[in-house]
Design a protein around this motif. Structure first.
Motif, PDB file in Angstrom:
ATOM      1  N   GLY A  67       0.791  -1.291   0.138  1.00 45.41           N
ATOM      2  CA  GLY A  67       0.080  -0.133  -0.067  1.00 45.41           C
ATOM      3  C   GLY A  67       0.963   1.404  -0.033  1.00 45.41           C
ATOM      4  O   GLY A  67       0.174   2.347   0.188  1.00 45.41           O
ATOM      5  N   GLY A  68       2.138   1.264   0.026  1.00 48.58           N
ATOM      6  CA  GLY A  68       2.997   2.525  -0.067  1.00 48.58           C
ATOM      7  C   GLY A  68       2.936   3.019  -1.585  1.00 48.58           C
ATOM      8  O   GLY A  68       2.676   2.536  -2.344  1.00 48.58           O
ATOM      9  N   LEU A  69       3.205   4.261  -1.504  1.00 48.02           N
ATOM     10  CA  LEU A  69       3.280   5.145  -2.684  1.00 48.02           C
ATOM     11  C   LEU A  69       4.492   4.875  -3.275  1.00 48.02           C
ATOM     12  O   LEU A  69       5.620   5.028  -2.815  1.00 48.02           O
ATOM     13  N   PRO A  70       4.879   4.234  -4.613  1.00 52.48           N
ATOM     14  CA  PRO A  70       6.066   4.381  -5.220  1.00 52.48           C
ATOM     15  C   PRO A  70       6.413   5.696  -5.478  1.00 52.48           C
ATOM     16  O   PRO A  70       6.008   6.631  -6.014  1.00 52.48           O
ATOM     17  N   ILE A  71       7.820   5.932  -5.017  1.00 56.62           N
ATOM     18  CA  ILE A  71       8.529   7.304  -5.290  1.00 56.62           C
ATOM     19  C   ILE A  71       9.641   7.017  -5.990  1.00 56.62           C
ATOM     20  O   ILE A  71      10.655   6.167  -5.661  1.00 56.62           O
ATOM     21  N   ALA A  72       9.930   7.897  -7.037  1.00 56.35           N
ATOM     22  CA  ALA A  72      10.804   7.878  -8.197  1.00 56.35           C
ATOM     23  C   ALA A  72      11.913   8.442  -7.800  1.00 56.35           C
ATOM     24  O   ALA A  72      12.046   9.684  -7.062  1.00 56.35           O
ATOM     25  N   LEU A  73      13.084   7.867  -7.220  1.00 54.57           N
ATOM     26  CA  LEU A  73      14.312   8.303  -6.508  1.00 54.57           C
ATOM     27  C   LEU A  73      15.478   8.529  -7.448  1.00 54.57           C
ATOM     28  O   LEU A  73      15.762   7.369  -8.087  1.00 54.57           O
ATOM     29  N   PRO A  74      15.979   9.788  -7.658  1.00 55.85           N
ATOM     30  CA  PRO A  74      17.343   9.746  -8.381  1.00 55.85           C
ATOM     31  C   PRO A  74      18.412   9.329  -7.325  1.00 55.85           C
ATOM     32  O   PRO A  74      18.093   9.034  -6.090  1.00 55.85           O
ATOM     33  N   ILE A  75      19.775   9.131  -7.833  1.00 54.73           N
ATOM     34  CA  ILE A  75      20.648   8.699  -7.064  1.00 54.73           C
ATOM     35  C   ILE A  75      21.167   9.867  -5.748  1.00 54.73           C
ATOM     36  O   ILE A  75      21.074   9.462  -4.825  1.00 54.73           O
ATOM     37  N   SER A  76      21.435  10.960  -6.115  1.00 46.77           N
ATOM     38  CA  SER A  76      21.562  12.055  -5.237  1.00 46.77           C
ATOM     39  C   SER A  76      21.445  13.220  -5.956  1.00 46.77           C
ATOM     40  O   SER A  76      21.430  13.448  -6.973  1.00 46.77           O
ATOM     41  N   GLY A  77      21.701  14.313  -5.098  1.00 44.79           N
ATOM     42  CA  GLY A  77      21.586  15.785  -5.413  1.00 44.79           C
ATOM     43  C   GLY A  77      22.890  16.501  -5.061  1.00 44.79           C
ATOM     44  O   GLY A  77      23.828  15.907  -4.069  1.00 44.79           O
ATOM     45  N   THR A  78      22.825  17.942  -5.149  1.00 45.08           N
ATOM     46  CA  THR A  78      23.895  18.583  -4.774  1.00 45.08           C
ATOM     47  C   THR A  78      23.860  19.985  -3.914  1.00 45.08           C
ATOM     48  O   THR A  78      22.813  20.222  -4.332  1.00 45.08           O
ATOM     49  N   VAL A  79      24.418  19.861  -2.832  1.00 42.39           N
ATOM     50  CA  VAL A  79      24.140  21.300  -1.867  1.00 42.39           C
ATOM     51  C   VAL A  79      24.568  22.141  -2.713  1.00 42.39           C
ATOM     52  O   VAL A  79      25.854  22.446  -3.108  1.00 42.39           O
ATOM     53  N   THR A  80      23.784  23.350  -3.044  1.00 41.96           N
ATOM     54  CA  THR A  80      23.875  24.597  -3.665  1.00 41.96           C
ATOM     55  C   THR A  80      24.281  25.933  -2.808  1.00 41.96           C
ATOM     56  O   THR A  80      24.826  26.705  -3.150  1.00 41.96           O
ATOM     57  N   VAL A  81      23.407  25.805  -1.671  1.00 44.20           N
ATOM     58  CA  VAL A  81      23.470  26.875  -0.734  1.00 44.20           C
ATOM     59  C   VAL A  81      23.307  26.367   0.587  1.00 44.20           C
ATOM     60  O   VAL A  81      22.286  25.608   0.776  1.00 44.20           O
ATOM     61  N   ILE A  82      23.863  27.165   1.694  1.00 41.56           N
ATOM     62  CA  ILE A  82      23.560  26.895   3.004  1.00 41.56           C
ATOM     63  C   ILE A  82      23.172  28.125   3.684  1.00 41.56           C
ATOM     64  O   ILE A  82      23.985  28.907   3.789  1.00 41.56           O
ATOM     65  N   ARG A  83      22.049  28.210   4.366  1.00 43.42           N
ATOM     66  CA  ARG A  83      21.649  29.614   5.027  1.00 43.42           C
ATOM     67  C   ARG A  83      21.071  29.071   6.336  1.00 43.42           C
ATOM     68  O   ARG A  83      19.992  28.590   6.441  1.00 43.42           O
ATOM     69  N   GLY A  84      21.934  29.064   7.242  1.00 48.71           N
ATOM     70  CA  GLY A  84      21.718  28.860   8.550  1.00 48.71           C
ATOM     71  C   GLY A  84      21.172  27.420   8.588  1.00 48.71           C
ATOM     72  O   GLY A  84      22.101  26.408   8.491  1.00 48.71           O
ATOM     73  N   MET A  85      20.052  26.903   9.183  1.00 51.02           N
ATOM     74  CA  MET A  85      19.644  25.670   9.342  1.00 51.02           C
ATOM     75  C   MET A  85      18.898  25.071   8.006  1.00 51.02           C
ATOM     76  O   MET A  85      18.443  24.198   8.009  1.00 51.02           O
ATOM     77  N   GLU A  86      18.893  26.111   7.028  1.00 51.35           N
ATOM     78  CA  GLU A  86      18.288  25.765   5.687  1.00 51.35           C
ATOM     79  C   GLU A  86      19.463  25.311   4.680  1.00 51.35           C
ATOM     80  O   GLU A  86      20.522  26.023   4.561  1.00 51.35           O
ATOM     81  N   VAL A  87      19.136  24.317   3.675  1.00 48.64           N
ATOM     82  CA  VAL A  87      20.069  23.837   2.971  1.00 48.64           C
ATOM     83  C   VAL A  87      19.301  23.658   1.491  1.00 48.64           C
ATOM     84  O   VAL A  87      18.436  23.113   1.530  1.00 48.64           O
ATOM     85  N   GLY A  88      19.959  24.308   0.505  1.00 50.95           N
ATOM     86  CA  GLY A  88      19.374  24.381  -0.703  1.00 50.95           C
ATOM     87  C   GLY A  88      19.976  23.129  -1.507  1.00 50.95           C
ATOM     88  O   GLY A  88      21.296  22.878  -1.692  1.00 50.95           O
ATOM     89  N   VAL A  89      19.190  22.211  -2.350  1.00 49.70           N
ATOM     90  CA  VAL A  89      19.669  20.895  -3.129  1.00 49.70           C
ATOM     91  C   VAL A  89      19.194  21.077  -4.627  1.00 49.70           C
ATOM     92  O   VAL A  89      17.963  21.327  -4.542  1.00 49.70           O
ATOM     93  N   ARG A  90      20.174  21.016  -5.464  1.00 45.71           N
ATOM     94  CA  ARG A  90      19.624  20.706  -6.817  1.00 45.71           C
ATOM     95  C   ARG A  90      20.206  19.335  -7.445  1.00 45.71           C
ATOM     96  O   ARG A  90      20.878  18.523  -6.845  1.00 45.71           O
ATOM     97  N   GLY A  91      19.247  18.949  -8.474  1.00 45.09           N
ATOM     98  CA  GLY A  91      19.571  17.670  -9.152  1.00 45.09           C
ATOM     99  C   GLY A  91      18.919  16.760  -8.698  1.00 45.09           C
ATOM    100  O   GLY A  91      19.161  15.459  -8.734  1.00 45.09           O
ATOM    101  N   ILE A  92      17.885  16.725  -7.822  1.00 44.79           N
ATOM    102  CA  ILE A  92      16.961  15.795  -7.255  1.00 44.79           C
ATOM    103  C   ILE A  92      15.801  16.397  -6.853  1.00 44.79           C
ATOM    104  O   ILE A  92      15.411  17.430  -6.752  1.00 44.79           O
ATOM    105  N   ARG A  93      14.700  15.457  -7.310  1.00 46.95           N
ATOM    106  CA  ARG A  93      13.177  15.848  -7.048  1.00 46.95           C
ATOM    107  C   ARG A  93      12.752  14.979  -5.944  1.00 46.95           C
ATOM    108  O   ARG A  93      12.661  13.765  -6.273  1.00 46.95           O
ATOM    109  N   LEU A  94      12.165  15.498  -4.973  1.00 50.90           N
ATOM    110  CA  LEU A  94      11.610  14.732  -3.840  1.00 50.90           C
ATOM    111  C   LEU A  94      10.108  15.405  -3.509  1.00 50.90           C
ATOM    112  O   LEU A  94       9.946  16.618  -3.440  1.00 50.90           O
ATOM    113  N   PRO A  95       9.340  14.637  -2.704  1.00 44.11           N
ATOM    114  CA  PRO A  95       8.246  15.299  -2.192  1.00 44.11           C
ATOM    115  C   PRO A  95       8.241  15.727  -0.963  1.00 44.11           C
ATOM    116  O   PRO A  95       9.292  15.679  -0.108  1.00 44.11           O
ATOM    117  N   MET A  96       7.449  16.648  -0.326  1.00 43.61           N
ATOM    118  CA  MET A  96       7.666  17.602   0.761  1.00 43.61           C
ATOM    119  C   MET A  96       7.546  16.339   1.713  1.00 43.61           C
ATOM    120  O   MET A  96       6.671  15.400   1.788  1.00 43.61           O
TER     121      MET A  96
END
Length: 493
Positions: A67-96
């Motif tokens: 009953g789980g939702l199939p989630i399409a997973l790429p291998i990895s993404g790249t950290v592009t920005v770090i703002r305090g406790m927030e990190v931006g990542v590109r090259g990967i698509r994931l749900p909230m």
């Protein structure tokens, strides 16, 4: 790789880890769920992280069974920005809400997806981002859930389910911390009282099994002490306690002094101290709620205590601001006011058990009209107010019976008990109305019969409401005391 088996809304939520199978897709996905989970890599090699980087994939599908939702997973993404406790990542698509691990210089750090925009996902860290740099790799993870059920009773854990009491690993079934709100018509009716062992509450704010109430007070008025009294004296099968944003020094004091070793044996305690990241403090209440849900779904009457809901809202505000939400009322973001009803509605009566919940709400400067207090008061089934003036006068617990109310007391008490409680409340109100006149000597006895009765009854009522922290009183004894006070007044006429 393991992942929790998710269940539908009507089934049990706690599961053991189920195997997940990763495979290249071999055919078209025709269902809406398949199309929603589809990820296309355009035939390019997506990698850069070791073992799988040399394998070109059209797309990767993760099957979560059952009953789980199939989630399409790429291998990895790249950290592009770090703002305090927030990190931006590109090259990967994931749900909230997806779990992510980031490989930093000092080791792997856990995070959660809280926003996405323009090909970038934003992560809120579950730990200090020390050692992270731009270019680090971020990978989605499918964890096996967190410990749930009776195996957590008698233990103290953090927001991620790790034991912090020095008693070794937690042996319990594992499950998801975010669960659907029970459907309205699957909830059982509330018909039984929940005696909590505190006379002023049992008499004037009688709780019911499955009721949710707020405990409103400023700082230093005795909230933690009152919660400990309720945890020890309540007639519940088990207790789940969540300490959100608590001072580290006070955690041990609460566990050893306020809760005590006997009550601790039937309690599961989740702790997230004030120094921990905002997302950890948010997860603590979500996790504790899930523990209570599992115990109730097993047929138990659970007492759920949260200290404090205000600190949860402040932590959610931090997460929302980091994700780019606009501040609204007093700086709180829209996600705060969306999260509160969604979380509070998870407690209450359920199909097989009940969760009687008490949430403390800090009122800034004793102002009971701030946005969080107003919102919570409109969601819950009653409120208990602690009065600083009563605490200064040495009345403990410092519960104001005239400002506190239980919306379900009349549904779970007999007509005789309701009448006794109403008479006692009217007496206290009448005495309070002429208190200033009495203090200056301007009140003339006999001019107001209700005030006369109130002034005659109030000393005994106030004494009844006083209670030592180690004292437990039954519901019947409390109402016997109220009846005796009324009978003494009637006999003196």
């Amino acid at each position: 790789m393991n992942t929790p088996a998710s269940s539908g809304p009507a089934g049990p939520s706690t599961t053991t880890a189920a195997p997940a199978t990763a495979r290249p897709s071999t055919g078209s996905w025709n269902s809406p769920r398949d199309r929603a989970a589809k990820w296309s890599a355009g035939g390019e090699s997506r990698g850069g992280s070791g073992d799988a980087s040399d394998t070109p994939l059209d797309r990767v599908e993760i099957d979560v069974d059952p009953g789980g939702l199939p989630i399409a997973l790429p291998i990895s993404g790249t950290v592009t920005v770090i703002r305090g406790m927030e990190v931006g990542v590109r090259g990967i698509r994931l749900p909230m809400g997806a779990a992510v691990s980031v490989d930093g210089f000092a080791g792997t750090l856990d995070a959660e997806v809280v926003a996405a925009s323009d090909g970038e996902i934003r992560l809120a860290m579950l730990g200090e981002p020390i050692g992270l740099t731009c270019g680090d790799r971020a990978r989605p993870t499918l964890a096996s859930g967190q410990p749930m059920g009776r195996g957590v009773l008698g233990r103290v854990v953090d927001a991620l389910g790790h034991p912090i009491d020095g008693k070794g690993p937690v042996y319990a079934a594992r499950g998801l911390i975010d669960r659907p709100v029970p459907a309205a018509l699957t909830r059982r009716r509330i018909t039984e009282p929940m005696p909590c062992g505190v006379r002023v509450l049992d008499a004037f704010t009688t709780l019911a099994k499955g009721q949710r109430v707020g405990l409103f007070a400023g700082s230093g008025v005795g909230k933690s002490t009152l919660l400990g009294m309720i945890a020890r004296g309540a007639e519940a099968d088990c207790v789940v306690i969540c300490l959100v944003g608590e001072r580290g020094r006070e955690v041990r004091e609460f566990l050893e002094d306020d809760l005590g070793p006997v009550a601790a044996e039937r309690a599961a305690v989740v702790v997230a101290t004030s120094d921990q990241p905002a997302l950890v403090r948010v997860r603590a209440l979500r996790y504790a709620t899930a523990i209570a849900e599992q115990l109730a779904d097993e047929g138990r009457n659970v007492l759920f205590l949260c200290d404090s809901l205000t600190r949860f809202a402040l932590a959610q505000r931090e997460v929302g601001l980091a994700a780019g939400e606009p501040p609204t009322a007093r700086g709180f973001t829209p996600s705060v006011f969306a999260a509160l009803p969604r979380l509070l509605e998870r407690t209450g009566p359920r199909e097989h058990g009940t969760i009687t919940a008490i949430y403390t709400v800090l009122v800034d400067g004793d102002d009971h009209n701030d946005p969080i207090a107003d919102t919570v008061r409109g969601i819950l089934d009653g409120h208990i107010v602690l009065d600083r003036r009563l605490a200064h006068a040495g009345r403990y617990p410092a519960v104001d019976p005239l400002m506190s109310i239980s919306r379900l007391a009349s549904k779970v008490l007999s007509a005789e008990k309701v009448a006794i409680a109403d008479r006692a409340r009217r007496a206290l109100a009448a005495a309070e109305a002429v208190r200033d006149l009495v203090e200056v000597g301007a009140y003339a006895p006999g001019s107001n019969p209700e005030a006369d009765e109130g002034l005659a009854m109030s000393p005994a009522l106030i004494e009844l409401c006083r209670q030592r922290t180690d004292e437990i009183s039954s519901l019947e004894d409390t109402f016997t005391g109220l009846s005796g006070i009324a009978a003494a007044i009637d006999g003196a006429r």
